[in-house]
Design a protein around this motif. Structure first.
Motif, PDB file in Angstrom:
ATOM      1  N   ALA A  21      -1.263   3.211   6.294  1.00 46.78           N
ATOM      2  CA  ALA A  21      -0.268   2.299   5.734  1.00 46.78           C
ATOM      3  C   ALA A  21      -0.884   0.931   5.470  1.00 46.78           C
ATOM      4  O   ALA A  21      -0.627   0.286   4.450  1.00 46.78           O
ATOM      5  N   GLY A  24      -4.935  -0.422   1.831  1.00 49.67           N
ATOM      6  CA  GLY A  24      -4.458  -0.008   0.516  1.00 49.67           C
ATOM      7  C   GLY A  24      -4.862  -1.007  -0.533  1.00 49.67           C
ATOM      8  O   GLY A  24      -5.890  -1.684  -0.419  1.00 49.67           O
ATOM      9  N   LEU A  25      -4.010  -1.140  -1.558  1.00 53.40           N
ATOM     10  CA  LEU A  25      -4.274  -2.115  -2.616  1.00 53.40           C
ATOM     11  C   LEU A  25      -4.520  -3.495  -2.026  1.00 53.40           C
ATOM     12  O   LEU A  25      -5.282  -4.291  -2.562  1.00 53.40           O
ATOM     13  N   GLY A  26      -3.835  -3.789  -0.910  1.00 48.94           N
ATOM     14  CA  GLY A  26      -3.965  -5.097  -0.276  1.00 48.94           C
ATOM     15  C   GLY A  26      -5.402  -5.422   0.070  1.00 48.94           C
ATOM     16  O   GLY A  26      -5.854  -6.551  -0.119  1.00 48.94           O
ATOM     17  N   ASN A  27      -6.131  -4.439   0.561  1.00 42.85           N
ATOM     18  CA  ASN A  27      -7.515  -4.678   0.981  1.00 42.85           C
ATOM     19  C   ASN A  27      -8.473  -4.660  -0.199  1.00 42.85           C
ATOM     20  O   ASN A  27      -9.418  -5.431  -0.245  1.00 42.85           O
ATOM     21  N   ILE A 104       8.084  -4.028  -3.548  1.00 46.68           N
ATOM     22  CA  ILE A 104       6.630  -3.866  -3.457  1.00 46.68           C
ATOM     23  C   ILE A 104       6.198  -2.527  -4.063  1.00 46.68           C
ATOM     24  O   ILE A 104       5.264  -2.465  -4.865  1.00 46.68           O
ATOM     25  N   TYR A 108       3.408  -1.496  -6.816  1.00 50.10           N
ATOM     26  CA  TYR A 108       2.333  -0.758  -6.166  1.00 50.10           C
ATOM     27  C   TYR A 108       2.018   0.520  -6.931  1.00 50.10           C
ATOM     28  O   TYR A 108       0.862   0.886  -7.144  1.00 50.10           O
ATOM     29  N   ALA A 232       0.868  -4.336   6.510  1.00 54.54           N
ATOM     30  CA  ALA A 232       2.119  -3.603   6.240  1.00 54.54           C
ATOM     31  C   ALA A 232       3.235  -4.046   7.179  1.00 54.54           C
ATOM     32  O   ALA A 232       4.104  -3.257   7.557  1.00 54.54           O
ATOM     33  N   ALA A 237       8.599  -1.153   7.565  1.00 53.14           N
ATOM     34  CA  ALA A 237       7.948   0.103   7.204  1.00 53.14           C
ATOM     35  C   ALA A 237       7.232   0.682   8.426  1.00 53.14           C
ATOM     36  O   ALA A 237       7.258   1.890   8.657  1.00 53.14           O
ATOM     37  N   LEU A 327       5.363   2.854   2.285  1.00 54.56           N
ATOM     38  CA  LEU A 327       6.338   1.983   1.628  1.00 54.56           C
ATOM     39  C   LEU A 327       7.644   2.739   1.359  1.00 54.56           C
ATOM     40  O   LEU A 327       8.732   2.180   1.449  1.00 54.56           O
TER      41      LEU A 327
HETATM   42  N1  PFF Z   1      -0.584  -2.723   3.607  1.00 52.24           N
HETATM   43  C1  PFF Z   1      -0.533  -2.230   2.269  1.00 52.24           C
HETATM   44  C2  PFF Z   1      -1.772  -2.686   1.527  1.00 52.24           C
HETATM   45  O1  PFF Z   1      -2.551  -3.474   2.055  1.00 52.24           O
HETATM   46  O2  PFF Z   1      -1.962  -2.264   0.398  1.00 52.24           O
HETATM   47  C3  PFF Z   1       0.701  -2.655   1.527  1.00 52.24           C
HETATM   48  C4  PFF Z   1       1.996  -2.544   2.280  1.00 52.24           C
HETATM   49  C5  PFF Z   1       2.400  -1.324   2.824  1.00 52.24           C
HETATM   50  C6  PFF Z   1       2.801  -3.658   2.429  1.00 52.24           C
HETATM   51  C7  PFF Z   1       3.595  -1.241   3.517  1.00 52.24           C
HETATM   52  C8  PFF Z   1       4.000  -3.590   3.105  1.00 52.24           C
HETATM   53  C9  PFF Z   1       4.380  -2.372   3.648  1.00 52.24           C
HETATM   54  F1  PFF Z   1       5.501  -2.325   4.295  1.00 52.24           F
END
Ligand code: PFF
Length: 446
Positions: A21, A24-27, A104, A108, A232, A237, A327
């Motif tokens: 979780a 992801g795209l965040g990193n 999001i 996403y 996350a 979530a 998500l």
């Molecule tokens: N953590 C995920 C990312 O870095 O891509 C994005 C994310 C997942 C944000 C779940 C919020 C969430 F509740």
């Protein structure tokens, strides 16, 4: 509504799921471009500090609530609050979380769709021998083509909802077990490859030599929002995943492990991306297109470039897949709590997210200049406001609930870290995380 009976099959499965979780795209997409836009090392330093002081303790708070409630986020909050003699209105925090993940997931899925498109192009060798201008123009042409964008957005969302519909043990867990270790391996290979490029030294200097005069409220807000986003945390979530957490597992240990893995992935991705950016003399502040434009350009000239690039997009897709199922989970769990079957709930969420996601798809063509939301178009709004404002607000209430509202014995048991561990965690949340979040949010608003 009664307790859920589903559980992750092991402690390892739980850690993998939460890592899935978080990473992801965040990193891989958001971290590099936000770091690029906010000047590099100072942003990185703040982001790591916020992960430790806010992200991590609030992550424990969030999972703890899910584990204590063992229901969908909304029902866990309502149930625990009334049991503690507090207002059942706390359950609306679960709905706010569901709204946040809804926003999001809508972008996403669109951006993950880009990685499907780029994976296919990379495998086809479409970028080989092309220069920056040509690849940039190709990306712009892709963005301006609503049909191709829609196709990829639809495909990605279908992939997500299929896994979610299959349920925790069968769907989510199997996918996580398979993908997460593979992802690490691929990233290590890519970072190793970056070390052989001429931009490696410059990338390290840019990422790790902070200039604190570059820190402004905007940078602070961005760094705080990103700390929540990347872990996350703040949208309930992880609360949904906490409900399936096995008994007898120390929560702080699990959460700290995830945070370390998560930050490591971002750093490895940053090193991989900025090394090639600097080797090619490109602009780190390119924005959301950073990864999608600069990497194909950078890899185009390198030996075996098409291979490395395909590997990279494969990795990104795997990472986004395991995040998008997380998500979707709180929304599906909420609808299930309202009596829908899991398959029906997944279908309903899929359709609704698809429709709103179309507004992001069209933000690059038909709706590009429709700026009704504080001067931003829909894509700009969903990629900024929910991560930077909604997540910290959600996280704030989650922290207050876990550290002030939940009765001590309930929280103590759900944290599973002994009385000393519990007191340390609660002190950190009460006296550091909550005030710090308030101060940064206020500084941003002013
Ligand atoms: N953590 C995920 C990312 O870095 O891509 C994005 C994310 C997942 C944000 C779940 C919020 C969430 F509740």
């Amino acid at each position: 509504m009664n307790e859920t009976l589903e559980r992750w099959s092991s402690r390892r499965a739980f850690i993998l799921a939460v890592t899935g979780a978080a990473v992801g795209l965040g990193n891989i997409w958001r971290f590099p471009y936000i770091t690029g836009e906010n000047g590099g090392a100072a942003f990185l330093l703040l982001y790591v500090a916020f992960v430790v002081l806010l992200g991590l303790p609030v992550m424990m708070a969030e999972i703890l609530i899910g584990r204590a409630g063992r229901r969908s986020p909304m029902q866990s909050l309502g149930h625990l609050a009334t049991q503690a003699g507090r207002s059942g209105h706390w359950r609306w925090l679960g709905l706010f979380g569901a709204f946040t993940v809804f926003c999001i997931l809508s972008f996403y899925s669109v951006v993950s769709g880009w990685s499907i498109e780029f994976l296919v192009s990379a495998i086809n060798g479409d970028f080989v021998g092309k220069g920056a201008a040509e690849i940039g123009a190709g990306f712009d042409a892709f963005l301006a083509d609503p049909w191709r964008m829609t196709f990829n957005h639809t495909l990605f969302l279908a992939m997500t909802m299929t896994v979610v519909a299959a349920g925790v043990a069968k769907g989510l867990e199997r996918l996580n077990n398979l993908l997460m270790p593979l992802l690490y391996l691929l990233l290590l290979v890519l970072a190793g490859h970056a070390a052989t490029t001429s931009g490696f030294g410059q990338a390290l200097a840019w990422l790790f030599t902070p200039d604190l005069s570059a820190v402004s409220p905007t940078v602070l807000i961005a760094a705080m929002g990103h700390a929540f986003f990347t872990l996350a945390v703040g949208a309930c979530a992880l609360m949904a995943y906490g409900a399936y957490m096995p008994d007898h597992q120390s929560l702080p240990r699990a959460a700290a492990g995830v945070a370390v893995l998560d930050v490591t992935v971002a750093l490895l991705a940053g090193i991989a991306i900025f090394s090639v950016v600097f080797a090619q003399g490109m602009d780190p502040a390119e924005g959301p297109g950073l990864m999608f434009v600069t990497l194909p350009v950078a890899f185009a000239d390198l030996p075996l470039g098409a291979f490395w690039l395909s590997l990279f997009f494969l990795l990104l897709l795997m990472a986004t897949w395991t995040s998008s199922i997380n998500l979707a989970e709180p929304m599906v769990a909420t609808l299930q709590g309202w009596g829908l079957g899991r398959g029906q709930a997944a279908a309903a969420v899929g359709v609704a997210v698809w429709m709103v996601g179309m507004l992001s798809v069209l933000s690059f063509s038909t709706l590009a200049d429709v700026r009704v939301l504080f001067g931003m178009n829909v894509f700009e709004w969903v990629t900024t406001i929910p991560p930077e404002i909604f997540l910290p607000i959600g996280g704030l209430f989650i922290a207050v609930f876990a550290a002030w509202v939940l009765p001590e014995p309930v929280a103590l048991r759900a944290l599973d870290a002994g009385p000393h561990g519990f007191r340390a965690w609660r002190g950190l949340v009460r006296w550091v995380s909550i005030p710090l979040t308030l101060v940064v949010l206020a500084s941003g608003l002013i």
